[in-house]
Motif scaffolding. Structure first.
Motif, PDB file in Angstrom:
ATOM      1  N   PHE A  17       0.703  -0.960   0.084  1.00 56.63           N
ATOM      2  CA  PHE A  17       0.147   0.189   0.006  1.00 56.63           C
ATOM      3  C   PHE A  17       0.899   1.508  -0.011  1.00 56.63           C
ATOM      4  O   PHE A  17       0.560   2.158  -0.641  1.00 56.63           O
ATOM      5  CB  PHE A  17      -0.870  -0.034   1.394  1.00 56.63           C
ATOM      6  N   ILE A 109      -6.547   3.459   8.760  1.00 55.87           N
ATOM      7  CA  ILE A 109      -6.058   2.897   7.616  1.00 55.87           C
ATOM      8  C   ILE A 109      -4.879   2.316   7.537  1.00 55.87           C
ATOM      9  O   ILE A 109      -4.365   1.091   7.258  1.00 55.87           O
ATOM     10  CB  ILE A 109      -6.114   4.076   6.350  1.00 55.87           C
ATOM     11  N   ARG A 112      -4.537  -1.103   8.778  1.00 53.27           N
ATOM     12  CA  ARG A 112      -5.057  -2.257   7.640  1.00 53.27           C
ATOM     13  C   ARG A 112      -4.454  -2.048   6.525  1.00 53.27           C
ATOM     14  O   ARG A 112      -4.899  -2.690   5.598  1.00 53.27           O
ATOM     15  CB  ARG A 112      -6.651  -2.091   7.487  1.00 53.27           C
ATOM     16  N   ARG A 113      -3.695  -1.371   6.283  1.00 49.35           N
ATOM     17  CA  ARG A 113      -2.886  -1.121   5.011  1.00 49.35           C
ATOM     18  C   ARG A 113      -2.276  -2.438   4.439  1.00 49.35           C
ATOM     19  O   ARG A 113      -2.441  -2.670   3.177  1.00 49.35           O
ATOM     20  CB  ARG A 113      -1.463  -0.279   5.289  1.00 49.35           C
ATOM     21  N   LYS A 115      -3.625  -5.367   4.741  1.00 53.42           N
ATOM     22  CA  LYS A 115      -4.978  -6.052   4.076  1.00 53.42           C
ATOM     23  C   LYS A 115      -5.418  -5.320   2.932  1.00 53.42           C
ATOM     24  O   LYS A 115      -6.019  -6.011   2.136  1.00 53.42           O
ATOM     25  CB  LYS A 115      -5.848  -6.220   5.177  1.00 53.42           C
ATOM     26  N   LEU A 116      -5.222  -4.280   2.857  1.00 54.65           N
ATOM     27  CA  LEU A 116      -5.755  -3.404   1.649  1.00 54.65           C
ATOM     28  C   LEU A 116      -5.017  -3.685   0.112  1.00 54.65           C
ATOM     29  O   LEU A 116      -5.668  -3.594  -0.828  1.00 54.65           O
ATOM     30  CB  LEU A 116      -5.550  -1.712   1.817  1.00 54.65           C
ATOM     31  N   MET A 117      -3.762  -4.017   0.351  1.00 54.00           N
ATOM     32  CA  MET A 117      -3.112  -4.214  -0.784  1.00 54.00           C
ATOM     33  C   MET A 117      -2.016  -5.270  -0.573  1.00 54.00           C
ATOM     34  O   MET A 117      -1.248  -5.095   0.423  1.00 54.00           O
ATOM     35  CB  MET A 117      -2.503  -2.954  -1.405  1.00 54.00           C
TER      36      MET A 117
END
Length: 134
Positions: A17, A109, A112-113, A115-117
């Motif tokens: 991310f 954010i 969770r970064r 998990k986001l990318m």
């Protein structure tokens, strides 16, 4: 050698991310204002140690203007947008939101970064490589 006229972006080099956004800044840095260093590298670790900042947890972005200031989290992001200029300067209107609220959203954010990318490597072109330290 420190370039006093540049802005240094320190980021989590192991985060896909984060690498995505570094690549985005590189692609939009038309005024050649930014240099980049991962927080895990020697330059990044020295930056953190000199300011007594956390050296093992890399969930914060830092923006450093040598001999002037350093910013973190949402304040760093706003200043990056301001320096990119053009249409990105409009995002500086986010400053009207109190910093503790902006940083709360940033932290949500950031936590969770990964998990986001998926993890991805930064693939800068030849000119962009000159802007990456370490």
């Amino acid at each position: 050698m420190i370039q006093k006229d540049k802005l240094y972006v320190f980021y989590d080099g192991d985060c896909g991310f984060c690498n995505f956004w570094v690549q985005w800044i590189l692609n939009n840095d038309k005024k050649d204002k930014f240099l980049f260093a991962s927080l895990q590298g020697n330059f990044g670790q020295n930056f953190l140690k000199e300011r007594n900042l956390e050296t093992k947890n890399f969930n914060t972005i830092y923006l450093w203007k040598p001999e002037a200031y350093y910013l973190k989290k949402s304040s760093a992001i706003i200043k990056i947008a301001e320096n990119l200029g053009g249409k990105y300067r409009l995002s500086t209107l986010i400053r009207i939101i109190p910093r503790f609220i902006r940083d709360f959203v940033y932290d949500a954010i950031s936590n969770r970064r990964k998990k986001l990318m998926n993890a991805s490597c930064l693939l800068p072109n030849v000119l962009q490589r000159k802007k990456i330290i370490n």
